[in-house]
Design a protein around this motif. Structure first.
Motif, PDB file in Angstrom:
ATOM      1  N   MET A 169       0.870  -1.192  -0.085  1.00  0.00           N
ATOM      2  CA  MET A 169       0.046  -0.025  -0.144  1.00  0.00           C
ATOM      3  C   MET A 169       0.872   1.432  -0.054  1.00  0.00           C
ATOM      4  O   MET A 169       1.788   1.308   0.855  1.00  0.00           O
ATOM      5  N   LYS A 194       0.651   5.093   0.819  1.00  0.00           N
ATOM      6  CA  LYS A 194      -0.183   5.982   1.695  1.00  0.00           C
ATOM      7  C   LYS A 194       0.261   7.366   1.167  1.00  0.00           C
ATOM      8  O   LYS A 194       1.487   7.913   1.359  1.00  0.00           O
ATOM      9  N   GLU A 201      -8.778   3.145   5.535  1.00  0.00           N
ATOM     10  CA  GLU A 201      -7.332   2.729   4.748  1.00  0.00           C
ATOM     11  C   GLU A 201      -7.125   1.219   5.175  1.00  0.00           C
ATOM     12  O   GLU A 201      -6.806   0.656   3.936  1.00  0.00           O
ATOM     13  N   ARG A 235      -4.028  -4.388   0.321  1.00  0.00           N
ATOM     14  CA  ARG A 235      -2.368  -4.061   0.324  1.00  0.00           C
ATOM     15  C   ARG A 235      -1.925  -3.309  -0.774  1.00  0.00           C
ATOM     16  O   ARG A 235      -0.784  -2.944  -0.644  1.00  0.00           O
ATOM     17  N   ASP A 236      -2.563  -3.712  -2.038  1.00  0.00           N
ATOM     18  CA  ASP A 236      -1.796  -3.216  -3.100  1.00  0.00           C
ATOM     19  C   ASP A 236      -2.481  -1.645  -3.501  1.00  0.00           C
ATOM     20  O   ASP A 236      -1.972  -1.235  -4.632  1.00  0.00           O
ATOM     21  N   ALA A 237      -3.239  -1.072  -2.799  1.00  0.00           N
ATOM     22  CA  ALA A 237      -3.744  -0.032  -3.301  1.00  0.00           C
ATOM     23  C   ALA A 237      -3.029   1.279  -3.019  1.00  0.00           C
ATOM     24  O   ALA A 237      -1.939   1.440  -2.317  1.00  0.00           O
ATOM     25  N   VAL A 247      -3.533   4.724  -1.673  1.00  0.00           N
ATOM     26  CA  VAL A 247      -4.817   5.299  -0.882  1.00  0.00           C
ATOM     27  C   VAL A 247      -4.041   6.763  -0.881  1.00  0.00           C
ATOM     28  O   VAL A 247      -3.091   7.167  -0.294  1.00  0.00           O
TER      29      VAL A 247
END
Length: 202
Positions: free
Chosen positions: A1, A3, A99, A104-106, A108
């Motif tokens: 992820m 962020k 969130e 996991r692969d986003a 965000v």
């Protein structure tokens, strides 16, 4: 992820950038929208706001009178601090829930107007700042948004300066020009974000 913190002064065009990033597949966590949700009727947040500011901040229907509350807090830094102390922890908790649900692969993107003001940059892998000159912000607020100049200036003054925002930026999106110039720059930023996400995943 990955962020990402996304911020910009009022009238800089952050909402449009957020919309474009969502179109590419970013998971948007919108602090302003969450801030509205946490003070809806029946919430502990609204009860706390009424306790702090009185029944006069409610509409006859029992919802929060946002313009009324805004006119109180944006004219008084101490009252703004009281409001922020109520709302920000609630927004933070809800943002963390969203969130966690993103996957996991986003990528965000946390759309946070007061990121610089509240020292939140360390919470993110990188910070994208939507930048516009103060004169451009003022023209957009008093033009398309129809805000009175005095109110627009008060809201701008309640936020971080342009320099303070740029100081926490990893990537800057210049939105001083026409709207059609914004989309190509947002695409470049999205490609940068996907490259960083891929590198982090690898």
């Amino acid at each position: 992820m990955l962020k990402v913190g996304l911020t910009g002064g009022i009238g800089a065009g952050k909402s449009e950038v957020s919309r474009l990033l969502a179109g590419y597949g970013a998971v948007i966590v919108d602090a302003d929208r969450i801030a509205r949700e946490v003070v809806e009727p029946g919430t502990p947040g609204l009860r706390a706001v009424v306790e702090a500011f009185g029944e006069s901040v409610l509409t006859p229907e029992g919802t929060l009178d946002r313009p009324g509350l805004g006119s109180i807090v944006f004219a008084d830094p101490a009252k703004l601090a009281v409001l922020n102390a109520i709302v920000h922890p609630l927004v933070g908790a809800r943002s963390a829930e969203l969130e966690a649900a993103a996957g996991r692969d986003a990528i965000v993107v946390h759309d946070v107007p007061l990121l610089a003001e509240n020292g939140l940059a360390p919470l993110y892998d990188l910070v994208v700042v939507v930048d516009a000159a103060p004169a451009t912000q003022l023209a957009r607020l008093t033009g398309p948004r129809g805000m009175a100049e005095a109110e627009a200036r008060a809201r701008m003054a309640a936020q971080a300066t342009r320099e303070q925002r740029l100081a926490v930026a990893t990537l800057v999106i210049d939105n001083d020009g026409p709207l059609e110039a914004l989309a190509p720059r947002v695409r470049e930023v999205w490609e940068e974000l996907t490259a960083r996400a891929g590198a982090a995943g690898g």
